[in-house]
Design a protein around this motif. Structure first.
Motif, PDB file in Angstrom:
ATOM      1  N   GLN A 265       0.633  -1.101   0.228  1.00 49.78           N
ATOM      2  CA  GLN A 265       0.145  -0.288  -0.059  1.00 49.78           C
ATOM      3  C   GLN A 265       0.718   1.791   0.595  1.00 49.78           C
ATOM      4  O   GLN A 265       0.409   1.862  -0.632  1.00 49.78           O
ATOM      5  CB  GLN A 265      -1.003   0.052   1.637  1.00 49.78           C
ATOM      6  CG  GLN A 265      -2.587   1.159   1.074  1.00 49.78           C
ATOM      7  CD  GLN A 265      -3.085   0.949   0.025  1.00 49.78           C
ATOM      8  OE1 GLN A 265      -3.266   0.787  -0.288  1.00 49.78           O
ATOM      9  NE2 GLN A 265      -3.202   2.481  -0.205  1.00 49.78           N
ATOM     10  N   ASP A 266       1.775   1.445   1.097  1.00 49.06           N
ATOM     11  CA  ASP A 266       3.119   2.229   1.441  1.00 49.06           C
ATOM     12  C   ASP A 266       3.703   2.461  -0.933  1.00 49.06           C
ATOM     13  O   ASP A 266       3.837   3.583  -0.984  1.00 49.06           O
ATOM     14  CB  ASP A 266       3.748   2.146   1.847  1.00 49.06           C
ATOM     15  CG  ASP A 266       3.280   2.398   3.667  1.00 49.06           C
ATOM     16  OD1 ASP A 266       1.898   2.587   3.391  1.00 49.06           O
ATOM     17  OD2 ASP A 266       4.435   1.826   4.081  1.00 49.06           O
ATOM     18  N   LYS A 267       3.706   1.581  -1.278  1.00 51.84           N
ATOM     19  CA  LYS A 267       4.476   1.597  -2.294  1.00 51.84           C
ATOM     20  C   LYS A 267       3.466   2.286  -3.937  1.00 51.84           C
ATOM     21  O   LYS A 267       3.826   3.076  -4.541  1.00 51.84           O
ATOM     22  CB  LYS A 267       5.040   0.204  -3.229  1.00 51.84           C
ATOM     23  CG  LYS A 267       5.426   0.455  -4.277  1.00 51.84           C
ATOM     24  CD  LYS A 267       6.009  -1.180  -4.654  1.00 51.84           C
ATOM     25  CE  LYS A 267       6.599  -1.470  -6.511  1.00 51.84           C
ATOM     26  NZ  LYS A 267       6.425  -2.449  -6.886  1.00 51.84           N
ATOM     27  N   LEU A 268       1.996   1.271  -3.059  1.00 50.25           N
ATOM     28  CA  LEU A 268       0.968   2.339  -4.301  1.00 50.25           C
ATOM     29  C   LEU A 268       0.884   4.311  -3.973  1.00 50.25           C
ATOM     30  O   LEU A 268       0.545   4.627  -5.131  1.00 50.25           O
ATOM     31  CB  LEU A 268       0.067   1.264  -3.886  1.00 50.25           C
ATOM     32  CG  LEU A 268      -1.727   2.010  -5.172  1.00 50.25           C
ATOM     33  CD1 LEU A 268      -1.583   2.202  -6.836  1.00 50.25           C
ATOM     34  CD2 LEU A 268      -2.463   1.126  -4.146  1.00 50.25           C
ATOM     35  N   ALA A 270       3.412   6.293  -2.901  1.00 51.94           N
ATOM     36  CA  ALA A 270       4.053   6.766  -3.195  1.00 51.94           C
ATOM     37  C   ALA A 270       4.283   6.694  -4.859  1.00 51.94           C
ATOM     38  O   ALA A 270       5.006   7.807  -5.052  1.00 51.94           O
ATOM     39  CB  ALA A 270       5.552   5.716  -2.638  1.00 51.94           C
ATOM     40  N   GLU A 271       4.142   5.476  -5.025  1.00 51.28           N
ATOM     41  CA  GLU A 271       3.966   5.891  -6.907  1.00 51.28           C
ATOM     42  C   GLU A 271       2.777   6.590  -7.298  1.00 51.28           C
ATOM     43  O   GLU A 271       3.246   7.759  -7.949  1.00 51.28           O
ATOM     44  CB  GLU A 271       3.874   4.779  -7.499  1.00 51.28           C
ATOM     45  CG  GLU A 271       4.830   3.180  -7.085  1.00 51.28           C
ATOM     46  CD  GLU A 271       4.264   2.385  -8.081  1.00 51.28           C
ATOM     47  OE1 GLU A 271       3.792   1.466  -8.358  1.00 51.28           O
ATOM     48  OE2 GLU A 271       5.524   1.377  -8.248  1.00 51.28           O
ATOM     49  N   THR A 272       1.647   6.852  -6.054  1.00 53.19           N
ATOM     50  CA  THR A 272       0.969   7.836  -6.772  1.00 53.19           C
ATOM     51  C   THR A 272       1.217   9.274  -6.275  1.00 53.19           C
ATOM     52  O   THR A 272       0.963  10.183  -7.686  1.00 53.19           O
ATOM     53  CB  THR A 272      -0.622   7.824  -6.121  1.00 53.19           C
ATOM     54  OG1 THR A 272      -0.851   6.045  -6.709  1.00 53.19           O
ATOM     55  CG2 THR A 272      -1.768   8.540  -6.669  1.00 53.19           C
ATOM     56  N   GLU A 273       2.164   9.540  -5.912  1.00 57.48           N
ATOM     57  CA  GLU A 273       3.094  10.851  -5.189  1.00 57.48           C
ATOM     58  C   GLU A 273       3.601  11.077  -6.330  1.00 57.48           C
ATOM     59  O   GLU A 273       3.872  11.989  -6.325  1.00 57.48           O
ATOM     60  CB  GLU A 273       2.742  11.268  -3.663  1.00 57.48           C
ATOM     61  CG  GLU A 273       2.520  10.679  -3.193  1.00 57.48           C
ATOM     62  CD  GLU A 273       0.228  11.603  -3.091  1.00 57.48           C
ATOM     63  OE1 GLU A 273       1.019  13.342  -3.303  1.00 57.48           O
ATOM     64  OE2 GLU A 273      -0.805  11.456  -2.537  1.00 57.48           O
TER      65      GLU A 273
END
Length: 338
Positions: A265-268, A270-273
């Motif tokens: 979830q953190d990766k998702l 981070a990728e969105t930001e």
């Protein structure tokens, strides 16, 4: 030294033992070499399938070997014995059954230099360490021929430093087995650019080859595996399914699954930001290729360059037989919600 009657080209050394041609894989992905030789010994090895075009390219290397040999003799002005129809080997040790285990090599060619000679670097043709003249070259020189596509190596160091160029580790292994003092990797790049890379052998690299070969044969003898270092090697450790029924795992896996989902979830997020920030930088550059920002840490440069692609012919993918490959990663499913 084992005599081979067949004078064909290509790999001649036994498939159930470690050979010089496998050195790049022994250094890079040793678990794949271990599995392959285990499969060969068990009679379950299946040769990888290649497209018709790839098979043609691989065969072309053998077809052009004689031509590369003639080009090498002309470039170095040295008599070269070619082809070599013998498999060479050197004993490394004994396994638990007191059976010797060896390193094997089927050389492309070898030069027996009886009179002291010089190898003079020639720009775009002959390369030596630091582009210095190699004087008083006497003794044996193994010669490895390659036909490859891609950017040519512009120095010996591009070949002999990590991640190592084509043919180098193979030639070092051959040189150790043949007791040679020099090696030459002779490569025909892109069908029209021939270059020779000549150098003394490296005691350090040959020692590394011997160490890795000992570890390999120890795993082969003990039935053990290399410690996985990434997903690729961990997946290869268990690349087959022997049981299809669900198995009960340790409860500690709950924490691992939960932690994995948090990171996912953190990766998702981070990728969105990161994508939003990229949009802002693209808008700031607009139709400019380069932009600069003065900061407290210094000048930062942003670039959004244009990549040019050459036209390519239409590609056709050859038909493939049905096959089964185990997934590389684990899929998580919530079967019950409490």
């Amino acid at each position: 030294m084992k005599k081979i009657n067949d004078k064909g080209f290509g790999k001649l050394s036994p498939d159930d033992m470690l050979s010089a041609s496998q050195m790049p894989y022994l250094f890079g992905t040793p678990h794949t070499v271990l599995q392959q030789i285990r499969d060969v010994r068990a009679g379950t090895y299946q040769r990888p399938e290649f497209s018709e075009k790839m098979e043609e390219r691989m065969a072309m290397g053998n077809i052009l070997e004689g031509t590369i040999n003639e080009l090498t003799k002309e470039a170095l002005d040295i008599d070269i014995t070619y082809p070599i129809t013998e498999v060479m080997s050197k004993e490394l040790g004994l396994d638990s059954n007191n059976k010797p285990y060896d390193l094997y090599a089927s050389l492309d060619a070898i030069a027996y230099i009886k009179k002291a000679t010089m190898v003079v670097p020639i720009e775009g043709k002959v390369y030596t360490p630091q582009d210095d003249i190699i004087e008083n070259v006497v003794g044996k020189m193994v010669v490895e021929y390659k036909n490859m596509q891609g950017r040519p190596y512009d120095s010996v160091n591009e070949l002999r430093l990590e991640p190592y160029g084509r043919g180098y580790l193979q030639a070092e292994c051959q040189a150790w087995i043949a007791d040679a003092d020099y090696l030459c990797v002779s490569i025909l790049f892109n069908g029209n650019d021939h270059r020779c890379y000549v150098m003394p052998t490296s005691e350090f690299i040959q020692t590394e080859i011997i160490k890795k070969a000992h570890v390999f044969y120890q795993h082969l003898d003990d039935g053990t595996l290399y410690n996985p270092v990434d997903i690729e090697t961990m997946a290869a450790k268990y690349n087959r399914v022997n049981y299809n029924e669900p198995v009960t795992l340790d409860n500690k896996m709950e924490d691992i699954v939960n932690q994995y989902n948090i990171f996912k979830q953190d990766k998702l997020v981070a990728e969105t930001e990161m994508e939003k920030l990229q949009m802002q930088m693209i808008e700031a550059l607009a139709d400019n290729e380069i932009g600069q920002v003065n900061t407290k840490q210094g000048l930062i440069q942003l670039e959004r360059k244009v990549r040019n692609y050459k036209p390519q012919p239409e590609k056709f993918v050859a038909a493939k037989e049905a096959r089964s490959i185990r997934a590389k990663t684990v899929t998580i499913k919530n079967l019950l919600e409490y």
